[in-house]
Motif scaffolding. Structure first.
Motif, short mmCIF file in Angstrom:
data_model
loop_
_atom_site.label_atom_id
_atom_site.label_comp_id
_atom_site.label_asym_id
_atom_site.label_seq_id
_atom_site.Cartn_x
_atom_site.Cartn_y
_atom_site.Cartn_z
N THR A 110 29.73 123.59 72.81
CA THR A 110 30.52 122.38 73.04
C THR A 110 29.91 121.17 72.37
OG1 THR A 110 29.35 121.99 75.12
CG2 THR A 110 31.38 123.27 75.24
N ALA A 111 28.67 121.28 71.91
CA ALA A 111 28.02 120.17 71.21
C ALA A 111 28.14 120.30 69.70
CB ALA A 111 26.55 120.11 71.61
N GLU A 112 28.71 121.39 69.23
CA GLU A 112 28.77 121.62 67.80
C GLU A 112 30.07 122.30 67.42
OE1 GLU A 112 25.69 124.10 66.26
OE2 GLU A 112 26.31 123.82 64.16
N TYR A 113 31.05 121.52 67.07
CA TYR A 113 32.32 122.05 66.57
C TYR A 113 32.26 122.01 65.05
CZ TYR A 113 34.20 121.97 71.27
OH TYR A 113 34.42 122.21 72.60
N ARG A 114 32.30 123.18 64.43
CA ARG A 114 32.12 123.27 62.98
C ARG A 114 33.43 123.27 62.22
NH1 ARG A 114 27.64 128.19 62.55
NH2 ARG A 114 25.92 127.08 63.58
N TYR A 115 34.49 123.70 62.83
CA TYR A 115 35.75 123.88 62.12
C TYR A 115 36.85 123.10 62.83
CZ TYR A 115 33.05 127.70 60.18
OH TYR A 115 32.06 128.44 59.57
N TRP A 116 37.71 122.51 62.02
CA TRP A 116 38.77 121.65 62.54
C TRP A 116 40.10 122.00 61.88
CZ3 TRP A 116 37.79 118.01 66.32
CH2 TRP A 116 36.43 117.81 66.63
N GLY A 117 41.16 121.87 62.65
CA GLY A 117 42.49 122.00 62.10
C GLY A 117 42.93 120.71 61.45
#
Length: 118
Positions: free
Chosen positions: A102-109
Motif C-alpha cells: 500500500t506504500a508503493e503503487y508502481r503501475y497506474w491506469g
C-alpha cells in the motif's frame, strides 16, 4: 509488465451510482495490492479504497466508507469500485493502481472521469 485499463466513469446526478472497472494484465499483477485513487485539478491525489486479490484485506477512505465498495473478480482479473449515494464532491478523475504494498503503487491506469451534478 502490468497494464491497467479503467472504465465506467461518466456523468451522474447526486444520489446516483456508478461502477468503475479496472482490467488488469501482467504476470505479476495477481500478487499486488490494488487501489483506487482520485484527483481533482489543483489538489493532491487521494487514496479511496484498496484490496488484495484474495479479498482478505480491504480499506476505505473515511470520505467514502459506507458508500463505496471495492471488489475483485479474479477470473476476469478485474477490480471494481461500486459507488453509491454519490455526491458532487466525489467528482474527480479516478485511477486504478497496482503495487507490491500500500506504500508503493508502481503501475497506474489512464484514469476515468466521474462527474456528479448537484
Amino acid at each position: 509488465q502490468v497494464q491497467l485499463v479503467e472504465s465506467g466513469g461518466g456523468l451522474v446526478q447526486a444520489g446516483g451510482s456508478l461502477r468503475l472497472s479496472c482490467a488488469a494484465s501482467g504476470r505479476t499483477v495477481s500478487s499486488y495490492v490494488m487501489g483506487w485513487f482520485r484527483q481533482v485539478p489543483g489538489k493532491e491525489r487521494e487514496s479511496v479504497a484498496r484490496i488484495t486479490w484474495s479479498g482478505a484485506y480491504t480499506w476505505y477512505a473515511t470520505s467514502v466508507k459506507g458508500r463505496f465498495t471495492i471488489s475483485t473478480d479474479n477470473a476476469k482479473m478485474t477490480v471494481y469500485l461500486q459507488m453509491n449515494s454519490l455526491k458532487p464532491e466525489d467528482t474527480a478523475v479516478y485511477y486504478c493502481a497496482a503495487g507490491p504494498s500500500t506504500a508503493e503503487y508502481r503501475y497506474w491506469g489512464q484514469g476515468t472521469q466521474v462527474t456528479v451534478s448537484s
